[in-house]
Design an enzyme around this catalytic site. Sequence first.
Site, mmCIF file in Angstrom:
data_model
loop_
_atom_site.group_PDB
_atom_site.id
_atom_site.type_symbol
_atom_site.label_atom_id
_atom_site.label_comp_id
_atom_site.label_asym_id
_atom_site.label_seq_id
_atom_site.Cartn_x
_atom_site.Cartn_y
_atom_site.Cartn_z
ATOM 1 N N ASP A 129 -6.651 -14.272 1.851
ATOM 2 C CA ASP A 129 -7.721 -13.500 2.502
ATOM 3 C C ASP A 129 -8.561 -12.765 1.468
ATOM 4 O O ASP A 129 -8.105 -12.479 0.358
ATOM 5 C CB ASP A 129 -7.122 -12.476 3.483
ATOM 6 C CG ASP A 129 -6.176 -11.489 2.785
ATOM 7 O OD1 ASP A 129 -5.434 -11.933 1.877
ATOM 8 O OD2 ASP A 129 -6.192 -10.306 3.124
ATOM 9 N N GLU A 130 -9.788 -12.450 1.857
ATOM 10 C CA GLU A 130 -10.647 -11.505 1.153
ATOM 11 C C GLU A 130 -10.625 -11.706 -0.363
ATOM 12 O O GLU A 130 -10.273 -10.793 -1.106
ATOM 13 C CB GLU A 130 -10.204 -10.073 1.500
ATOM 14 C CG GLU A 130 -10.312 -9.789 2.993
ATOM 15 C CD GLU A 130 -9.736 -8.424 3.384
ATOM 16 O OE1 GLU A 130 -10.301 -7.794 4.276
ATOM 17 O OE2 GLU A 130 -8.699 -8.005 2.809
ATOM 18 N N PHE A 183 -1.632 -3.173 14.259
ATOM 19 C CA PHE A 183 -0.938 -1.945 14.628
ATOM 20 C C PHE A 183 -1.253 -0.785 13.667
ATOM 21 O O PHE A 183 -0.693 0.293 13.809
ATOM 22 C CB PHE A 183 0.579 -2.178 14.678
ATOM 23 C CG PHE A 183 1.053 -3.010 15.851
ATOM 24 C CD1 PHE A 183 0.181 -3.771 16.609
ATOM 25 C CD2 PHE A 183 2.398 -3.021 16.213
ATOM 26 C CE1 PHE A 183 0.622 -4.533 17.692
ATOM 27 C CE2 PHE A 183 2.858 -3.773 17.286
ATOM 28 C CZ PHE A 183 1.968 -4.536 18.027
ATOM 29 N N ASP A 184 -2.128 -1.032 12.677
ATOM 30 C CA ASP A 184 -2.582 0.102 11.857
ATOM 31 C C ASP A 184 -3.735 0.831 12.535
ATOM 32 O O ASP A 184 -4.123 1.905 12.090
ATOM 33 C CB ASP A 184 -2.980 -0.350 10.442
ATOM 34 C CG ASP A 184 -4.046 -1.438 10.421
ATOM 35 O OD1 ASP A 184 -4.126 -2.235 11.388
ATOM 36 O OD2 ASP A 184 -4.801 -1.508 9.433
ATOM 37 N N HIS A 217 -6.648 -9.845 -4.023
ATOM 38 C CA HIS A 217 -5.646 -8.789 -3.813
ATOM 39 C C HIS A 217 -4.596 -8.811 -4.925
ATOM 40 O O HIS A 217 -3.398 -8.689 -4.670
ATOM 41 C CB HIS A 217 -4.974 -8.954 -2.443
ATOM 42 C CG HIS A 217 -5.882 -8.592 -1.296
ATOM 43 N ND1 HIS A 217 -6.128 -7.302 -0.909
ATOM 44 C CD2 HIS A 217 -6.617 -9.369 -0.456
ATOM 45 C CE1 HIS A 217 -6.965 -7.285 0.123
ATOM 46 N NE2 HIS A 217 -7.290 -8.532 0.419
ATOM 47 N N TRP A 245 -6.572 -14.003 11.790
ATOM 48 C CA TRP A 245 -6.671 -12.539 11.879
ATOM 49 C C TRP A 245 -8.077 -12.084 12.229
ATOM 50 O O TRP A 245 -8.259 -11.043 12.825
ATOM 51 C CB TRP A 245 -6.173 -11.893 10.587
ATOM 52 C CG TRP A 245 -7.038 -12.052 9.367
ATOM 53 C CD1 TRP A 245 -7.131 -13.150 8.554
ATOM 54 C CD2 TRP A 245 -7.900 -11.067 8.794
ATOM 55 N NE1 TRP A 245 -7.999 -12.916 7.517
ATOM 56 C CE2 TRP A 245 -8.486 -11.639 7.637
ATOM 57 C CE3 TRP A 245 -8.245 -9.756 9.135
ATOM 58 C CZ2 TRP A 245 -9.396 -10.956 6.828
ATOM 59 C CZ3 TRP A 245 -9.148 -9.076 8.324
ATOM 60 C CH2 TRP A 245 -9.711 -9.666 7.186
ATOM 61 N N ARG A 247 0.854 -1.206 0.000
ATOM 62 C CA ARG A 247 0.000 0.000 0.000
ATOM 63 C C ARG A 247 0.880 1.243 0.000
ATOM 64 O O ARG A 247 0.645 2.201 -0.727
ATOM 65 C CB ARG A 247 -0.928 -0.017 1.210
ATOM 66 C CG ARG A 247 -2.247 -0.742 0.976
ATOM 67 C CD ARG A 247 -2.069 -2.166 0.448
ATOM 68 N NE ARG A 247 -3.318 -2.889 0.361
ATOM 69 C CZ ARG A 247 -3.795 -3.672 1.349
ATOM 70 N NH1 ARG A 247 -3.097 -3.865 2.472
ATOM 71 N NH2 ARG A 247 -4.941 -4.288 1.200
ATOM 72 N N TRP A 284 -0.463 -2.813 8.509
ATOM 73 C CA TRP A 284 -0.945 -2.453 7.164
ATOM 74 C C TRP A 284 -0.729 -0.960 6.988
ATOM 75 O O TRP A 284 -0.857 -0.197 7.949
ATOM 76 C CB TRP A 284 -2.429 -2.815 7.041
ATOM 77 C CG TRP A 284 -2.690 -4.271 7.286
ATOM 78 C CD1 TRP A 284 -3.192 -4.837 8.416
ATOM 79 C CD2 TRP A 284 -2.424 -5.348 6.379
ATOM 80 N NE1 TRP A 284 -3.259 -6.207 8.272
ATOM 81 C CE2 TRP A 284 -2.808 -6.554 7.033
ATOM 82 C CE3 TRP A 284 -1.922 -5.430 5.085
ATOM 83 C CZ2 TRP A 284 -2.683 -7.808 6.435
ATOM 84 C CZ3 TRP A 284 -1.802 -6.680 4.483
ATOM 85 C CH2 TRP A 284 -2.188 -7.845 5.164
ATOM 86 N N THR A 285 -0.414 -0.558 5.742
ATOM 87 C CA THR A 285 0.058 0.824 5.600
ATOM 88 C C THR A 285 -0.793 1.683 4.661
ATOM 89 O O THR A 285 -0.287 2.636 4.062
ATOM 90 C CB THR A 285 1.524 0.823 5.118
ATOM 91 O OG1 THR A 285 1.600 0.158 3.849
ATOM 92 C CG2 THR A 285 2.440 0.156 6.115
ATOM 93 N N GLU A 286 -2.092 1.363 4.555
ATOM 94 C CA GLU A 286 -2.945 2.204 3.707
ATOM 95 C C GLU A 286 -2.810 3.678 4.092
ATOM 96 O O GLU A 286 -2.661 4.547 3.239
ATOM 97 C CB GLU A 286 -4.418 1.806 3.864
ATOM 98 C CG GLU A 286 -4.798 0.509 3.162
ATOM 99 C CD GLU A 286 -4.728 -0.695 4.081
ATOM 100 O OE1 GLU A 286 -3.955 -0.654 5.063
ATOM 101 O OE2 GLU A 286 -5.443 -1.686 3.819
ATOM 102 N N ASP A 311 -0.184 -6.468 -3.674
ATOM 103 C CA ASP A 311 -1.593 -6.228 -3.348
ATOM 104 C C ASP A 311 -2.250 -5.474 -4.491
ATOM 105 O O ASP A 311 -1.610 -5.212 -5.515
ATOM 106 C CB ASP A 311 -1.725 -5.469 -2.009
ATOM 107 C CG ASP A 311 -2.951 -5.952 -1.235
ATOM 108 O OD1 ASP A 311 -4.060 -5.860 -1.798
ATOM 109 O OD2 ASP A 311 -2.801 -6.423 -0.094
HETATM 110 C C1 ACM Z 1 -6.152 -9.025 6.427
HETATM 111 O O1 ACM Z 1 -6.087 -8.159 7.312
HETATM 112 N N1 ACM Z 1 -6.870 -8.830 5.328
HETATM 113 C C2 ACM Z 1 -5.465 -10.285 6.566
#
Ligand code: ACM
Length: 547
Positions: A339-340, A438-439, A276, A412, A177, A487-489, A206
């Site tokens: 995931d997702e 931690f985001d 992703h 998660w 990200r 995660w660094t969005e 991603d």
């Molecule tokens: C995740 O946070 N989508 C693994």
Amino acid sequence: MRRILLSICLLSLSFIALAGTIDQIIPKPQSATILKGEMRIKGPAIKCDPAMDQMSIEVVKKFAGKLSLVSGYTSSVSTPVGLHSVVDGGSAKGIIFLKDSSLDKEAYRISIGEKAAIIRANDQNGFLYAVQTIMQLLPESIYGKKPSTSERWALPCCEISDSPRFAYRGMHLDSARHFWSVEQVKKYLDVMAYFKLNRFHWHLSDDQGWRIEIKSYPDLTRIGSFREGTMIGRSFSSNDNIRYGGHYTQEQIKDVVNYAARLGIEVVPEIDLPGHMLAALTAYPHLGCTGGPYATWTKWGVSDQVLCVGKESTFEFLEAVLGEVAELFPGRYVHIGGDECPKTEWEKCPDCQAKIAELGLADDEHYSAEQYLQSYVTRRMQDYLATKGKKIIGWDEILEGSIGEGATVMSWRGAVGAQKAASMGLDAILTPGSNCYFDYCQSEDTESEPVSFPATLLIEKVYALDPFEGIDEDKRHHIIGVQGNLWTEYIKTPEHLEYMLLPRLLALSEVQWCTAENRDYGRFTESLENHGYKILEKAGYNYRKNL
Ligand code: ACM
Ligand code: ZN
């Protein structure tokens, strides 16, 4: 008389100060006993058992270099024969590192008297963690990069015996990200090593960018590492229209892997599949169900556009990518994401539906045919990576449908995934959003914090994680560890990245390292205030200053 009284007071004060130091080590050692006295450190001789491996000797040399630089006294490292008998005979002087094959992996013992500090371990990580503990017994200036000759350089006499609770002590970084330079990644690894973490989960691809050079598919980085702008703040309809990109060459990847190895850290690369994948689809549209056109995403979230797994060319692609990844990363795991992955395109795609028919997959009361199709993909990648000597880790979605023996589940969405995996006899790693993301902001008052994912994770919540909650006693050995995810969005600068990491990483380290009985949040916060923050300050990190 007054002078004698004053000296007695000063003496006992310095003893109290040093006695405090042993209580402030983060993560708290399994057992640590303070003794009377101290060992002055004025360029001590440092000796290594020649039976130690080269990487362990390098650990000691690095420490000696740092000690010489910061204390202003020179210490050199020698590897004389017969060290064990010198130590057994009681005539040892200086700092002595001995290989002790009776100790477990990553365990160490430290025994400090007035003349000698004896350190025992059986592997590189054991020596490394002994050195980290010694660093924490010295003035925090040891973490600095400049001479600090006015400090009182001494170690308290003590006995320490220590080993970790969990084998997998991870921290994750999302380089997709937002992209982080090699230099910043190394600084991230440094602080992980200070607190005895040993796995770096590196999220390298991603929807918003592909970050690792793959020689057989060069457009992944030539095209897929760029996006035409980024949403502004939390506004999903906005775009700053600034082209954004970055990737790691294979040489840079090797450099990071080697750097991590010297810190006792195994890098776990993640190629997130089959969802992703928009950046990869943008580079190679034939890999999608519709054939595109696609555009690397400028906003956050979960894209419906995923790999088409009805076509063999997609598996050729995945095997080429994972083959190169397996070569680059010598560790035992490759993380394949999972995931997702929305199934909307697969439901409409003739190729995916033909694959479902060919495999004889069907909806049942638990899962859809498309979920079983994802299981098929996961299983194929697991089998392929096994031919390269690798095990897979996947996010807990890999439990949906059917799952292959030997897969490791990263839980998660709460701890349910870990509980289910362990009950099925599969290894699991805990990374529940509730305690490990931690985001999330570090305050209930999210407006007072830098713009981040709109949720809160207080440091006490990180500390409070009980990795065995809901896990039957006879299945607990399947909980191999705990990891924090970053995660660094919403994180664009190194300063913000470090702020999100710290000091929560220190709380995480106690969850990963200390037994439940050895954890005490009151002691931890005192250690943090009197010692932990000073380490971060001296080592040049940005961190959140109040608890
Ligand atoms: C995740 O946070 N989508 C693994
Ligand atoms: Zn398809």
